[in-house]
Design an enzyme around this catalytic site. Structure first.
Site, PDB file in Angstrom:
ATOM      1  CE1 TYR A   1      -3.621  10.609   8.457  1.00  0.00           C
ATOM      2  CE2 TYR A   1      -4.604  12.190  10.461  1.00  0.00           C
ATOM      3  CZ  TYR A   1      -4.189  10.906   9.646  1.00  0.00           C
ATOM      4  OH  TYR A   1      -4.585   9.851  10.442  1.00  0.00           O
TER       5      TYR A   1
ATOM      6  CB  THR B   1      -0.970   0.231   1.119  1.00  0.00           C
ATOM      7  OG1 THR B   1      -0.194   0.081   2.372  1.00  0.00           O
ATOM      8  CG2 THR B   1      -1.922  -1.213   1.217  1.00  0.00           C
TER       9      THR B   1
END
Lengths: 539, 539
Positions: free
Chosen positions: A448, A197
């Site tokens: 984020y 990932t």
């Protein structure tokens, strides 16, 4: 013991202090705790397995439920509200590449779907099971969790792909080494999961993303093994490592990974610094990262996150005095907190900290010192536990992240927060949205964003709908600003709809061609990365 | 003016001093100068073009000859001995992506083969023309040589793919920036060539290989455009940049490349250091690179290369005194020279040099200072000119390079030199083989071996045979030790036979599948990277 319907070990919890609770009330109104389903009620509804008995495969309901979902918000409310989508028909725990090979051959022979899993910490729907006439096998590499080889001359360590963060570090530390890869999911996520990932650790500024750490490995694909030898660098054609990284279980199962390790550092410290406002703070961190100073981490909170974190920290009196001091030094209501990591030999660490402070001063920074930094480091993997606490208080929490070149960082950060506010406003609700930059590059930064909003009354459906709208609106903001669909969480099912924006039509066709090449029968994790799987349960 | 049958500009030459000539005589016997063919004699033998007139395509013999070959040893003796293999039927100089698109469509429509070219500096047979019934178009991107965009906030610069090193740096320097990519071919090689062959520059320790510098770009493939946006980092599936890099013209034509640039450094210096012997020297550089000190270059010559370079340098009296001093300090006949580059802001440069010298001292190093380093820097692109001089003296020269993990660096270096000596011994000849490490990584190092041997009497055939045996024997040594077929020169036709050793059967099938995907008609540069082209002329 690991929670079945929440983050982490049930012996660990993060309490919400009174000020933090008051802040949530003031910003969002009172929480509305939902009614959690019991694990037993979910187990009772698991249908009979469509996979017949095999020595490598468990088909009991408990094993199957535990592999059914990851840690995305959608997975969370499925578990919490007992809204069970399809679960795997069986779970295998192979202990070697040979057993993985055997399982892939079996799956192809019987027409099963295979969903590889390790730590199960995906927050992007990598583990979703389609509604399918084909039986689904969850293939867990979690028993392949050993340090298999350590070459201290080349600083290369080979691990079973299912080795979780703590076992990676413990086995290396015994020899005086570290991998230095610390994603927030560190306690459960695995070296294999990091690779497939394209994970990023908190100290990637020193150690690099997993892309820089992954030196080679062994992938069992439906059509045979792909072994990638370790080479320090090569100009011999396209780099096949780069196909394994980000393949998200579509091309095969990574069974072993060789990673680049480093001797344990002589010095490590984390330092809190405040800057007067976002523009100064962004310019400061951009300058630092473009100077290529040997820092190990920078983590810059925007104003709302700074205020939130200071409230969550407790010690209100102490924080109050600090804030008064900061205000006198020019860091008032718009102040932004920067956490700086220094990891190096002692002399380089001193040089790096001096240089960083010298640069930061020219942007109006106030240096607070290592105390808050030590506290941050002690709690570095605790953030996700707060989600459990908030849920109990009647609030939902999710995160969305991206990365973009510097000129778009601020506009995109603001757009991501505003998109969320607009979505909830349409429901007459509020959302508390706040953001930090955690991975900075000379070219740009990750973004984020975290969102907290009151749980909706009415169980799964209205909460799922709100979340889908949130994801879609923020994804649109990201696409509009040229951000990537994910900097560190991968594509999975949740971001597959948007991937074409950055890959383009020929890029998407290339990825589809590679899936077909490695997996002609469509066995491997359909619907993840590319939108070729499904249909999916509405839950 | 650029030499048509040798390296570089004909206004530049590197003389061989008397001591160097004596060393060659002593080690190899007298040289045997061959008889060079004239350009006119080659032009006269170029057959009629099979491509009919088109406004974008030149079909005159002179244009076609100039694109026919690169700079490999095989290409060199073809030109020198007038042993002409097939040449392209035409040469196109497109000025935009649109014109490249038009040419690729035209090629597919007419069944032509397309060989992309930019600087023409390949030393791995990337430009060879197969013996084919299909007309061959050489597609030169050399007119796409401009800085198209500079974003100083993100430190990203977009260039036409055909921009050569000096134009890259001149256009950036005007704005205070540098790319910092300095391969030895810098004077002619281009940003596009660097990307599609995964090039490495002399200061990759600071700036990174082209893999780290290439942020995105535009590729025109036979089936359509592949546009790769710039992103600071992404976990959104396999990285398509990594398919473009190393594609060697097989997937399409790179027309634009966006690269990561850096402000011009405050400080740059190069320092000569001697170590007592190879084992100490290798341990010293490994320690330095694994400490991740902010150095910009390390270049470690083995004993034979150190002796050779000191002889080539001239100033015999001066060098003699220095060697006496070095011997007193423990660096005698086995001494190895290390060239250290420091490129940084002034304070970081001071820290890096101090730390490097402190570490090196513990391995018995003797620091000489920056004078030899400055001389090295002044002549950093001159090495290949020596090949012209040696040829005139009757000697052949070639280089073979690889990279391997640290435990195999010394065994492979020795094996590469010995394999060459064995090949020439079978002919009753000697070869002067010497080696340096120029690109070091925590995990391992590149190995760059140089070979000089007397030109064989008898023209092309015996010289070609010797070279083929040299390449095969050294390639076998590399494969036996787990080295890559190339660290910095790419695969081309010359290394395609060995690529399977590191890619494995499924890896090779994957590359072949990608070729078919982007280029279903087999238009693009057949036989390079993969052995699917040809047949090839025996010359």
């Amino acid at each position: 013991m690991r929670r079945w319907n929440g983050w982490g070990d049930d012996a660990t919890s993060m309490a919400l202090n009174d000020n933090a609770r008051a802040m949530m009330h003031a910003r969002l109104g009172p929480g509305r705790p939902g009614q959690d389903a019991t694990r037993e009620s979910l187990l009772a509804r698991i249908p009979a397995s469509r996979i017949s008995a095999h020595p490598l495969i468990a088909t009991d309901a408990s094993s199957r439920l535990s592999m059914a979902l990851g840690e995305s918000f959608a997975d969370w409310i499925r578990k919490r509200f007992g809204a069970l989508p399809p679960v795997p028909d069986g779970v295998a725990y192979p202990e070697s590449s040979e057993q993985v090979r055997e399982l892939l051959d079996l799956a192809q022979q019987h027409g099963w779907i295979v969903i590889p899993i390790a730590g199960g910490t995906s927050v992007a729907g990598h583990l979703d099971c389609p509604v399918s006439g084909r039986p689904i096998l969850s293939l867990s590499v979690s028993r392949m969790n050993r340090l298999l080889h350590l070459d201290t001359t080349s600083q290369l360590a080979t691990f079973g792909a299912g080795t979780p963060g703590p076992l990676v570090e413990a086995q290396l530390r015994a020899h005086g080494y570290t991998l230095g890869h610390f994603p927030q999911s560190f306690e459960y996520s695995t070296v294999g999961g990091w690779v497939v990932t394209r994970s990023s650790g908190q100290q990637s500024l020193r150690y690099g993303r997993i892309e820089a750490l992954f030196a080679g490995g062994h992938l069992e694909t439906p059509v045979g093994p792909l072994h990638i030898p370790t080479l320090p660098a090569s100009s011999a054609g396209p780099d096949l490592r780069e196909l394994v990284m980000g393949s998200e279980g579509r091309f095969g199962v990574l069974t072993e990974a060789t990673v680049r390790v480093t001797p344990l550092p002589e010095h490590e410290s984390f330092h809190a610094i405040f800057l007067p406002n976002w523009d100064a703070a962004e310019a400061a961190v951009r300058t630092l990262v473009q100077r290529k100073l040997p820092l190990s981490m920078m983590r810059l909170s925007n104003g709302i996150e700074t205020e939130t974190n200071l409230t969550l920290a407790g010690h209100a009196t102490l924080i109050g005095w600090m804030e008064r001091y900061l205000a006198l030094r020019g860091c008032g209501t718009d102040k932004c907190m920067l956490m700086l990591g220094i990891t190096a030999d002692a002399r380089t660490a001193r040089h790096a900290l001096n240089e960083a402070r010298r640069t930061l001063r020219s942007f109006g920074a106030v240096y607070i010192g290592p105390a808050m930094g030590s506290k941050w480091a002690a709690n570095r993997f605790k953030g996700p536990y707060l989600r459990n606490t908030l849920w109990d208080e009647g609030y939902c929490a999710d995160t969305i992240e991206t990365a973009v070149d510097w000129p778009q960082v601020k506009p995109l950060m603001l757009a991501m927060e505003q998109a969320a506010r607009d979505v909830f406003a349409a429901y007459g609700e509020r959302v508390h949205a706040f953001t930090h930059l955690s991975h900075m590059y000379p070219q740009g930064s990750s973004i984020y964003s975290q969102y907290v909003w009151p749980t909706a009354a009415g169980g799964f459906a209205p909460n799922f709908e709100r979340w889908q709208k949130l994801k879609a609106a923020v994804a649109q903001a990201i696409a509009d600003h040229g951000g990537t669909v994910s900097h560190q969480h991968g594509v999975g099912r949740d971001h597959a709809t948007q991937l074409h924006v950055e890959k383009g039509p020929l890029g998407m066709a290339t990825l589809a061609q590679l899936c077909k090449h490695f997996d002609p029968q469509g066995t491997m994790n359909p619907g993840k990365l590319l939108q070729d799987g499904g249909p999916w349960a509405s839950t």
